[in-house]
Scaffold this active site. Sequence first.
Site, PDB file in Angstrom:
ATOM      1  N   GLY A  58       0.820  -1.204   0.000  1.00  0.00           N
ATOM      2  CA  GLY A  58       0.000   0.000   0.000  1.00  0.00           C
ATOM      3  C   GLY A  58       0.853   1.251   0.000  1.00  0.00           C
TER       4      GLY A  58
ATOM      5  N   VAL B  36      -1.585  -7.047  -5.031  1.00  0.00           N
ATOM      6  CA  VAL B  36      -1.253  -8.241  -4.242  1.00  0.00           C
ATOM      7  C   VAL B  36      -2.400  -9.238  -4.338  1.00  0.00           C
ATOM      8  CG1 VAL B  36      -0.822  -9.117  -1.919  1.00  0.00           C
ATOM      9  CG2 VAL B  36       0.269  -7.006  -2.671  1.00  0.00           C
TER      10      VAL B  36
ATOM     11  N   GLU C 164     -18.139  18.169   2.814  1.00  0.00           N
ATOM     12  CA  GLU C 164     -17.215  18.966   2.000  1.00  0.00           C
ATOM     13  C   GLU C 164     -17.640  18.983   0.535  1.00  0.00           C
ATOM     14  OE1 GLU C 164     -13.272  18.175   4.825  1.00  0.00           O
ATOM     15  OE2 GLU C 164     -13.706  16.863   3.120  1.00  0.00           O
TER      16      GLU C 164
ATOM     17  N   GLN D  39      -4.345  10.228  10.453  1.00  0.00           N
ATOM     18  CA  GLN D  39      -3.537  10.181  11.673  1.00  0.00           C
ATOM     19  C   GLN D  39      -3.407   8.767  12.207  1.00  0.00           C
ATOM     20  OE1 GLN D  39      -1.549  12.075  13.587  1.00  0.00           O
ATOM     21  NE2 GLN D  39      -1.614  13.465  11.858  1.00  0.00           N
TER      22      GLN D  39
END
Length: 498
Positions: free
Chosen positions: A17, A85, A180, A331
């Site tokens: 990733g 993968v 948004e 985060q």
Amino acid sequence: MSTETVENRRHQVVVIGSGFGGLFGTKHLKNADVDVTLISKTSTHLFQPLLYQVATGILSVGEIAPATRLVLRKQNNAQVLMGEVIDIDLRAKTVTSRLLNQDTVTQFDSLIVATGAQQSYFGNDQFSTFAPGMKTIDDALELRGRILGAFEQAELATTQEERERLLTFVVVGAGPTGVELAGQIAELADRTLEGTFHNIDPRDARVVLVEGAGAVLGPMGPKLGGKAQRRLEKMGVEIQLNAMVTDVDAHGVSVKDPDGTIRRIESACKVWSAGVQASPLGKMLADRSDGTEVDRAGRVVVEPDLTIKGHSNVFVVGDLMSVPNVPGQAQGAIQGATYAAKQIKAGLKGHAPEERKPFKYFNKGSMATVSRFSAVCQVGKLEFGGFIAWLAWLALHLYYLVGYRSRIITVIQWFVTFLGRTRGQMAATEQWVFARLALEAMNGEDEGEAEVVMSALGDPSANNWKPGAGGASTKSDAATDGKPEAAAVEADRTSATG
């Protein structure tokens, strides 16, 4: 098919990733005595929180998706392999990836799996044909084409009913992405496109935000959710809470209200931002480990050190891991990947897995932008909104953008967009809208689904088929006679592209 085996030298770390987890995990091993191989099915590191700005013409793809190879160019102990993968052998310690018809087998001593999550339609994957998600670059470009195409087709509409349908935009899901996106579609219509059409007024566009729960930005609490809702409503966004979407088709969506009533919202352009589903690799890891489980979203229930049962050298981070009180945000991925890299380096110094301290997530807060000059922000017990929160949002997103060039260009684009009325990325092509549908039709195994998709593209096997503009295709009315479903999809195709 050919198979290539990558030989071991130093301690081999494989990272799967190239998102926040994969990239930060790789970079934190820069000075370690290891060789790192990052495997990704895309060639870029995608800054996913800004995808909606690509979809609404504020930023270009290059600003939020730099090439992973360029980002890691100066890290001598890292190499990048492109491929998807398809197998992880925990006993043999190998990862098999595939690029076109070539399989590559890469050996590992330590493994970091950070493949993230994809859009979830809660078992109704057929909705994606008419309501793309917001997880990939392809999603954003397709949606840009659908949004701008709806305005173009509305300019040519011959009836008021059709014009209203084309100027109705439905966003499903009132989380940060939905909020948004709804805000930016409203601003696009009210500011950027004002005065650019002759037969329609873009300001007549109807933006509907549909949420199955009872609040906007529910996880951020009623105070900030209320602020965001009031700001959106002031902009003209229509918010429908406790409204469950039961069906999505070419002409609109069906919504179920709390009293059980089913009603329709006629709309040509829909976007899905409700729910996520973890990568299928999570289930593969769980099945091949010693008793690891996955949660309802397919995320791996990891051990306190972010590993899977019986394999202390296999770490799962980011949206793929299931850890209490760790949200599926950047985060969480960054902190998890950094923790995993530290444990790998500690192991090289002779520290046993039993000596590891459990992973602890530090919540740095959450935020969402609602419109220009307005955002909501939550840091610990501190909650605030408005202009100050918007500045904090800008600063945080600039900080995590990779590369000085991307930051500089992004600041310029933001300056032009938020202080003026123009947007620098208003190009859209028909192929952006239909490339995904074409691939689904080519690779689809379900005949019924393939028929719907091919109808949207213009099935070459149908009578009176002819090539269309932009490399797509069109059909005459005779090709869909007696096939209401095909005709509906064909209508959606026309309205999406103009």
